[in-house]
Design an enzyme around this catalytic site. Structure first.
Site, short mmCIF file in Angstrom:
data_model
loop_
_atom_site.label_atom_id
_atom_site.label_comp_id
_atom_site.label_asym_id
_atom_site.label_seq_id
_atom_site.Cartn_x
_atom_site.Cartn_y
_atom_site.Cartn_z
N ASP A 122 -56.25 -129.86 -31.68
CA ASP A 122 -57.33 -130.07 -32.63
C ASP A 122 -56.79 -129.89 -34.04
O ASP A 122 -55.63 -129.53 -34.24
CB ASP A 122 -58.54 -129.17 -32.34
CG ASP A 122 -58.44 -127.77 -32.91
OD1 ASP A 122 -57.35 -127.35 -33.33
OD2 ASP A 122 -59.47 -127.07 -32.94
N ASP A 281 -62.45 -122.54 -25.29
CA ASP A 281 -61.21 -121.88 -25.70
C ASP A 281 -61.54 -120.63 -26.49
O ASP A 281 -62.57 -120.55 -27.16
CB ASP A 281 -60.33 -122.82 -26.53
CG ASP A 281 -60.93 -123.15 -27.88
OD1 ASP A 281 -60.69 -122.39 -28.86
OD2 ASP A 281 -61.64 -124.16 -27.99
N CYS A 408 -51.20 -106.04 -12.58
CA CYS A 408 -50.52 -107.02 -13.42
C CYS A 408 -49.14 -106.50 -13.82
O CYS A 408 -48.88 -105.28 -13.78
CB CYS A 408 -51.35 -107.37 -14.66
SG CYS A 408 -51.25 -106.20 -16.03
N CYS A 411 -48.93 -103.58 -16.65
CA CYS A 411 -49.21 -102.20 -16.22
C CYS A 411 -48.15 -101.69 -15.24
O CYS A 411 -47.77 -100.52 -15.28
CB CYS A 411 -50.60 -102.12 -15.61
SG CYS A 411 -51.92 -102.48 -16.80
N HIS A 433 -52.37 -108.24 -20.68
CA HIS A 433 -53.09 -107.59 -19.59
C HIS A 433 -54.57 -107.97 -19.65
O HIS A 433 -55.19 -108.30 -18.62
CB HIS A 433 -52.94 -106.07 -19.69
CG HIS A 433 -54.06 -105.32 -19.04
ND1 HIS A 433 -54.09 -105.02 -17.69
CD2 HIS A 433 -55.23 -104.85 -19.56
CE1 HIS A 433 -55.22 -104.40 -17.41
NE2 HIS A 433 -55.93 -104.27 -18.52
#
Length: 453
Positions: A122, A281, A408, A411, A433
């Protein structure tokens, strides 16, 4: 300019719908690129990158650092890349590389590894909001999308700040921008044919009221668009966004896909789903890691809902401007500040290793915060009142030990460091995270039928 005239329209809708189906059935989340990457080899004890580290080349984007990409695509704005007047986050060399290699290669987001994903471009209307007309033409926008090899691209638009729920007459500026946005969308739709059937153009909706936005959407569909990007949503309240989407959805066929640009109110995604929004978004989950005053770390609550924790602020005594000011004022000398800083970090790590109590860890942090986080102009009473509030929030964060429950990579790799608010490599990892948790929750909601395309 890369094209000569406008041949007959070539429809890319079928191919785009196939791509959409391949990516799954839920509402698609696109992350707005802002060169957010981390050094995977960063030394958190020494607080430094390894010698010889090359910025960007040796760093990793969220889709590289995490086990799976925490989004369905990326949006690249010319306002971030840097336009005709510069001002973006990309260096000149990076902007040239983007045009030479294409967005997927530059962002290291290949179709082969991330099939069915979107790369949307954009023009970043907010960056030229004060200009009488956009600094970009349809011609150079087509060139930008061609060079970047985007899968999707938005028409050139001009931001309208007014929002009149009473549906009164527009200001002269609003009407001029409305007409110009539609004119440029018409030109863009015809010019986009030159990018081939693999490219999907999005017509941007701007307006000063729900009715005017609905009329803009109706006009764009008549031009041949079947995917619309709804602009001007950032400053609006969620109920205003609701009214605008209601008006737009009633004005266009059910098959018309809608993308909401810059949707930061991520706690209200069900409101988008109610209007059959195809995609949106945002940068919100990552930005909250270091811009939100209270909700810096996402987690999953006991009922499956998204929960939030306050990160523990331990700024760097040498580099932080507020800490430097405290030292210059003679409140405490630099050596003492560094000792307090080291003690705060050590005690938080000791708590994580079950070597000290949560109260000791938090009180040690606040002993440093008394100087490091003192607001300019605040007296002792105001400062202590703020520290008391921080104490309760910090105790809650550490007692919950949320980093131990999260699977994740962030972490798992850095443990308690993820909840320490300190320098870019910690803060952006915490943001990654957050993206992971946000995307997992989005998929869970989609699977449960709460959010569906």
């Amino acid at each position: 300019m890369r094209f000569q005239g406008y041949p007959g329209a070539v429809q890319s809708a079928d191919r785009d719908r196939a791509r959409h189906r391949a990516a799954g059935s839920g509402m698609k989340f696109l992350y707005s690129d802002a060169l957010d990457f981390v050094d995977p080899e960063y030394d958190f004890i020494e607080d430094r990158s390894v010698p010889g580290r090359r910025a960007h080349k040796d760093d990793e984007y969220p889709h590289e650092y995490l086990e799976t990409a925490p989004y369905d695509g990326l949006l690249v704005s010319r306002g971030i890349v840097g336009g005709t007047r510069g001002g973006g986050k990309y260096s000149e060399a990076q902007a040239l590389r983007l045009g030479r290699e294409g967005a997927r290669a530059f962002l290291r987001y290949p179709e082969s590894r991330f099939p069915g994903t979107m790369i949307v471009g954009d023009n970043g209307a907010f960056t030229y909001r004060n200009d009488a007309v956009p600094p970009y033409t349809v011609e150079d926008t087509i060139d930008f999308y061609e060079d970047g090899r985007f899968t999707h691209g938005c028409s050139v638009d001009h931001l309208i700040f007014d929002f009149d729920e009473a549906e009164g007459p527009p200001s002269d500026v609003a009407k001029q921008r409305y007409d110009l946005t539609l004119q440029l969308a018409d030109e863009f739709r015809r010019a986009a044919v030159w990018l081939g059937p693999s490219f999907t153009p999005l017509g941007v909706v701007q307006g000063w009221s729900p009715r005017s936005m609905a009329e803009a959407a109706r006009s764009l569909v008549k031009m041949g668009y079947d995917y619309l990007a709804i602009g001007g949503m950032v400053p609006l309240r969620i109920d205003q966004i609701d009214r605008a989407l209601t008006a737009i959805r009633t004005a266009v066929p059910d098959s018309t896909r809608l993308h909401v640009l810059g949707f930061g109110k991520v706690d209200d995604l069900d409101r988008l789903a109610a209007h059959n929004v195809t995609s949106f978004d945002t940068t919100s989950p990552l930005l909250r890691a270091f811009k939100d005053a209270k909700r810096n770390y996402y987690s999953v609550g006991p009922g499956g809902e998204t929960a939030y924790h306050m990160a523990i602020r331990i700024p760097q005594a040498i580099e932080n401007n507020r800490v430097k000011r405290a030292s210059r004022k003679g409140t405490v000398d630099q050596d003492a500040l560094q000792r307090l800083e080291s003690a705060a970090l050590e005690e938080v790590r000791n708590f994580a290793a079950h070597k000290t109590s949560v109260e000791t860890a938090v009180d040690t942090v606040l002993a440093y915060s008394r100087f490091a986080l003192r607001e300019d102009g605040h007296d002792d009473t105001q400062n202590e009142r703020r520290l008391a509030k921080l104490r309760e929030a910090y105790l809650a964060t550490l007692r919950d030990r949320p980093w131990e429950e999260c699977r994740c990579r962030v972490c798992q790799d850095i443990g308690v460091e993820v909840v320490i608010f300190r320098s870019s490599n910690r803060n952006k990892r915490r943001g990654m995270h957050n993206l992971h948790v946000f995307y997992e929750q989005l998929n869970v909601s989609a699977a449960a039928g709460k959010i569906a395309a």
